[in-house]
Write an enzyme that holds these catalytic residues in place. Structure first.
Site, PDB file in Angstrom:
ATOM      1  N   GLU A  80      -4.705  -4.108  -8.050  1.00  0.00           N
ATOM      2  CA  GLU A  80      -5.816  -4.520  -7.192  1.00  0.00           C
ATOM      3  C   GLU A  80      -7.143  -4.311  -7.902  1.00  0.00           C
ATOM      4  OE1 GLU A  80      -7.607  -1.646  -6.689  1.00  0.00           O
ATOM      5  OE2 GLU A  80      -5.903  -0.546  -7.498  1.00  0.00           O
ATOM      6  N   GLU A 127      -5.688  -1.010 -10.541  1.00  0.00           N
ATOM      7  CA  GLU A 127      -5.406  -2.231 -11.302  1.00  0.00           C
ATOM      8  C   GLU A 127      -3.921  -2.517 -11.467  1.00  0.00           C
ATOM      9  OE1 GLU A 127      -7.284  -2.233 -15.133  1.00  0.00           O
ATOM     10  OE2 GLU A 127      -9.280  -1.853 -14.341  1.00  0.00           O
TER      11      GLU A 127
END
Length: 353
Positions: free
Chosen positions: A175, A318
């Site tokens: 994300e 991430e």
């Protein structure tokens, strides 16, 4: 929309017991003392049950990075401005983010999905599933409408389905979104009855004063919106984020297709809580990669009944922790496929006592 989601969740089946048993028998036949590979053996058994084969192989690995903005950033809860989400998007798409590096090392593809960035991106590698341009300020009212939350879940389901159609055999959740640790903490508070001071962490590295402010913002959001803990869509709409909803959909879509999902950190944990609330069976398809430096993440894993593979103090997000754990997945698969049995190697097995 809810019926479309329920149609997917209704297809989530328990792990295959026969494949699980075959994996246990194979592990016990390999040239080693029983259980001597510790939690790698438990991982091998779980993967066998998920994939319905005792010797799984995951050649096509996909990190899905869901990106969205958060209106709560206007409250000053992050050390970075909201514009960083857009700026980092191009870094992901050009292959320069940390997860790009670790994914390349782990033999995985990174798919970057705009599900709610507050701006427009033009890039050939972008997967555009934008539901809206970021959420509203949850400290002043709902983050989004119920319809938008449902649309974001469905978008995640469709990303999973399309990736599997194109050969993906295992997912890693990732994300990007400034402010998303605030939303994730609020989701944890709303679903699990956790106090904000226990759920909230330092996110991008805020100081003590700003952390106290962040806690007060979460408390205000919960008070203003009063999300219903028995209704995960209500929680998402009132205090969640678009990327959290998208990742929840990704998990559900993967589970319905018997594809394992390696969870990353705190934001992925919030998505996993939503997915579990929508379909409890989905937890069988979740593999916790690491324990985040965010203090609420361990609580999330405890509530999900998951034990992380590593604890290295990571808090970047991430999908970085998930990408690192691809090496454990590869190790387990090679052990199951390549390690000799006592019989094939002509080695005497252990004697029963």
């Amino acid at each position: 929309m809810i019926s479309a989601i329920q149609e997917v969740t209704g297809r989530i089946a328990p792990p295959d017991e026969k494949a699980t048993l075959r994996a246990v028998l194979r592990l016990n036949s390999l040239t080693k003392p029983p259980g001597s590979l510790g939690r790698l053996e438990a991982l091998a058994v779980r993967l066998a049950g998920i994939s319905k084969v005792e010797q799984p192989c995951y050649s096509k690995r996909t990190v899905v990075v869901m990106a969205a903005d958060h209106g709560v950033c206007c409250e000053g809860v992050s050390a970075f401005p909201q514009e960083v989400t857009m700026q980092m998007a191009y870094n992901f798409l050009s292959g320069g983010a940390a997860v790009n590096v670790l994914a390349r090392q782990g033999g995985a593809e990174v798919q970057f999905v705009d599900i709610g960035i507050n701006g427009d991106i033009d890039h050939p590698q972008l997967i555009n599933r934008k539901v809206r341009r970021g959420t509203d300020n949850m400290a002043a009212g709902p983050a989004m409408s119920r319809e938008d939350a449902l649309r974001a879940i469905l978008a995640g389901i469709h990303v999973a389905q399309e990736a599997v159609k194109n050969g993906t055999e295992i997912f890693i959740t990732g994300e990007m979104g400034i402010g998303n640790t605030t939303a994730s903490a609020a989701v944890l508070c709303a679903l699990e009855g956790i106090p904000a001071e226990t759920a909230a962490g330092r996110g991008t590295g805020i100081n003590d004063e700003r952390l106290q402010h962040k806690i007060s913002v979460i408390e205000r959001a919960l008070q203003v919106n009063n999300p219903d803990p028995t209704d995960p869509v209500d929680v998402l709409a009132k205090v969640g984020g678009l990327e959290i909803a998208g990742l929840a959909g990704l998990i559900l879509g993967a589970a319905a297709l018997r594809i394992p999902v390696i969870l990353d950190g705190f934001i992925s944990g919030a998505a996993a809580l939503i997915a579990r609330a929508l379909a409890p069976e989905s937890t069988a398809y979740m593999i916790a990669s690491h324990v985040s430096g965010e203090q609420g993440h361990k609580l999330m894993l405890d509530r999900l009944g998951l034990e992380a593979l590593i604890d290295m103090g990571l808090r970047l997000g991430e999908g970085t922790g998930g990408a690192l754990c691809l090496h454990f997945i590869e190790a387990v698969c090679r052990i199951m496929r390549e390690m000799a049995t006592f019989e094939s190697a002509g080695v005497s097995g252990s004697e029963s006592v």
